[in-house]
Design an enzyme around this catalytic site. Structure first.
Site, PDB file in Angstrom:
ATOM      1  N   ARG A 103      58.989 -33.818  56.973  1.00  0.00           N
ATOM      2  CA  ARG A 103      58.389 -32.493  56.949  1.00  0.00           C
ATOM      3  C   ARG A 103      57.875 -32.165  58.334  1.00  0.00           C
ATOM      4  NH1 ARG A 103      54.042 -31.650  52.235  1.00  0.00           N
ATOM      5  NH2 ARG A 103      52.805 -32.702  53.787  1.00  0.00           N
ATOM      6  N   THR A 107      55.600 -26.348  60.604  1.00  0.00           N
ATOM      7  CA  THR A 107      56.148 -25.369  59.657  1.00  0.00           C
ATOM      8  C   THR A 107      56.063 -25.844  58.212  1.00  0.00           C
ATOM      9  OG1 THR A 107      58.354 -26.334  59.705  1.00  0.00           O
ATOM     10  CG2 THR A 107      57.860 -24.699  61.393  1.00  0.00           C
ATOM     11  N   ASP A 199      49.163 -40.501  52.052  1.00  0.00           N
ATOM     12  CA  ASP A 199      50.560 -40.420  52.507  1.00  0.00           C
ATOM     13  C   ASP A 199      51.357 -41.584  51.914  1.00  0.00           C
ATOM     14  OD1 ASP A 199      52.944 -40.869  54.120  1.00  0.00           O
ATOM     15  OD2 ASP A 199      52.114 -39.407  55.526  1.00  0.00           O
ATOM     16  N   ASP A 202      53.278 -43.793  54.526  1.00  0.00           N
ATOM     17  CA  ASP A 202      52.394 -44.643  55.336  1.00  0.00           C
ATOM     18  C   ASP A 202      51.772 -45.761  54.496  1.00  0.00           C
ATOM     19  OD1 ASP A 202      52.884 -43.302  57.668  1.00  0.00           O
ATOM     20  OD2 ASP A 202      51.119 -42.012  57.530  1.00  0.00           O
TER      21      ASP A 202
HETATM   22  C1  PRP Z   1      56.556 -36.701  52.230  1.00  0.00           C
HETATM   23  C2  PRP Z   1      56.983 -37.154  50.845  1.00  0.00           C
HETATM   24  C3  PRP Z   1      58.045 -36.172  50.474  1.00  0.00           C
HETATM   25  C4  PRP Z   1      57.597 -34.922  51.172  1.00  0.00           C
HETATM   26  C5  PRP Z   1      56.975 -34.026  50.147  1.00  0.00           C
HETATM   27  O1  PRP Z   1      57.434 -37.199  53.176  1.00  0.00           O
HETATM   28  O2  PRP Z   1      57.433 -38.464  50.795  1.00  0.00           O
HETATM   29  O3  PRP Z   1      59.347 -36.559  50.914  1.00  0.00           O
HETATM   30  O4  PRP Z   1      56.634 -35.290  52.161  1.00  0.00           O
HETATM   31  O5  PRP Z   1      56.606 -32.848  50.726  1.00  0.00           O
HETATM   32  P1  PRP Z   1      57.219 -31.440  50.341  1.00  0.00           P
HETATM   33  O6  PRP Z   1      57.275 -31.381  48.840  1.00  0.00           O
HETATM   34  O7  PRP Z   1      56.191 -30.484  50.905  1.00  0.00           O
HETATM   35  O8  PRP Z   1      58.556 -31.322  50.994  1.00  0.00           O
HETATM   36  P2  PRP Z   1      57.105 -37.227  54.757  1.00  0.00           P
HETATM   37  O9  PRP Z   1      57.529 -35.975  55.439  1.00  0.00           O
HETATM   38  O10 PRP Z   1      55.667 -37.610  54.928  1.00  0.00           O
HETATM   39  O11 PRP Z   1      58.073 -38.355  55.283  1.00  0.00           O
HETATM   40  P3  PRP Z   1      58.062 -39.922  54.984  1.00  0.00           P
HETATM   41  O12 PRP Z   1      58.478 -40.094  53.539  1.00  0.00           O
HETATM   42  O13 PRP Z   1      59.076 -40.423  55.930  1.00  0.00           O
HETATM   43  O14 PRP Z   1      56.685 -40.457  55.241  1.00  0.00           O
END
Ligand code: PRP
Length: 208
Positions: A103, A107, A199, A202
């Site tokens: 993400r 944005t 998170d 993490d």
């Molecule tokens: C997090 C989570 C989802 C996403 C959800 O991933 O694991 O994939 O955000 O958010 P959304 O519904 O608003 O799209 P992140 O971007 O933190 O990446 P990661 O899994 O690599 O930590």
């Protein structure tokens, strides 16, 4: 809400509470993600189609059944990875396809950086695995990609959803059922689910 299944199983509620606790360390966290994924996929696969199959026991024939549909597990990297292994052990003939999305912090929109789909879809049912359904951007983008590629039956299996994410998925892909352990209160200004669990990537990978 139609198409949204929130597990009320006592094991799920117990393990989800442990998962949320900020005192749970990353070893325990990974184990809980694995166990919850198995329990939720168990519920999400209750409508898989069977074919009749008779086998011979030592005492004679027994009428039984075997799975007729091939299943694709689609973890959204990174956090979805922890949901794969346990489910795969239960359904060892599944195929696993990885989709990399993160993400964008400004944005909040998903950015695709990896995609390993076979050229032709070879399965009847796809299970998208991602612990968090926050804004829904990642799940919507993954579902759109799977549909373009030719997948027909798709289900989303997550751990915690925000109402905003559920609405986004229902609006964009009303045919995709959503299976989660909980629907939480809201998203904060950083698009984190509150109360959520922090998170999920993490906490699994120790990168917080
Ligand atoms: C997090 C989570 C989802 C996403 C959800 O991933 O694991 O994939 O955000 O958010 P959304 O519904 O608003 O799209 P992140 O971007 O933190 O990446 P990661 O899994 O690599 O930590």
């Amino acid at each position: 809400m139609e198409g949204v299944y929130v597990s009320e199983h006592p094991l799920v509620r117990h393990k989800l509470t442990l998962l949320r606790n900020s005192e749970t360390n990353s070893t325990q966290f990974r184990e809980l993600v694995r166990e919850l994924a198995i329990l939720l996929c168990y519920e999400a696969t209750r409508d898989l189609v069977l074919a009749a199959k008779t086998v011979q026991t030592p005492l004679g024939p027994a009428e039984g059944a075997e799975l007729r549909e091939a299943i694709g597990l689609v973890p959204i990297l990174r956090a979805g990875l922890g949901m794969v292994n346990g489910v795969w052990e239960m359904m060892p003939s599944s195929e696993v396809w990885h989709i990399g999305l993160y993400r964008d912090e400004k944005t909040m929109r998903p950015v695709q950086y990896y995609n390993k789909l076979p050229i032709e879809p070879r399965v009847q049912v796809c299970l998208i695995l991602d612990p968090m359904l926050a804004t829904g951007g990642s799940a919507v983008a993954t579902t759109t990609l799977l549909k373009k590629w030719g997948a027909r039956r798709i289900k989303f299996v997550g751990l915690i959803a925000a109402p905003e994410g559920i609405k986004a998925m229902r609006d964009a892909h009303p045919d995709v059922p959503i299976h989660v352990a909980a629907v939480d209160d809201h998203l904060n200004d950083n698009a984190f689910i509150v109360p959520g669990l922090g998170d999920a990537g993490d906490r699994q990978f120790g990168t917080g």
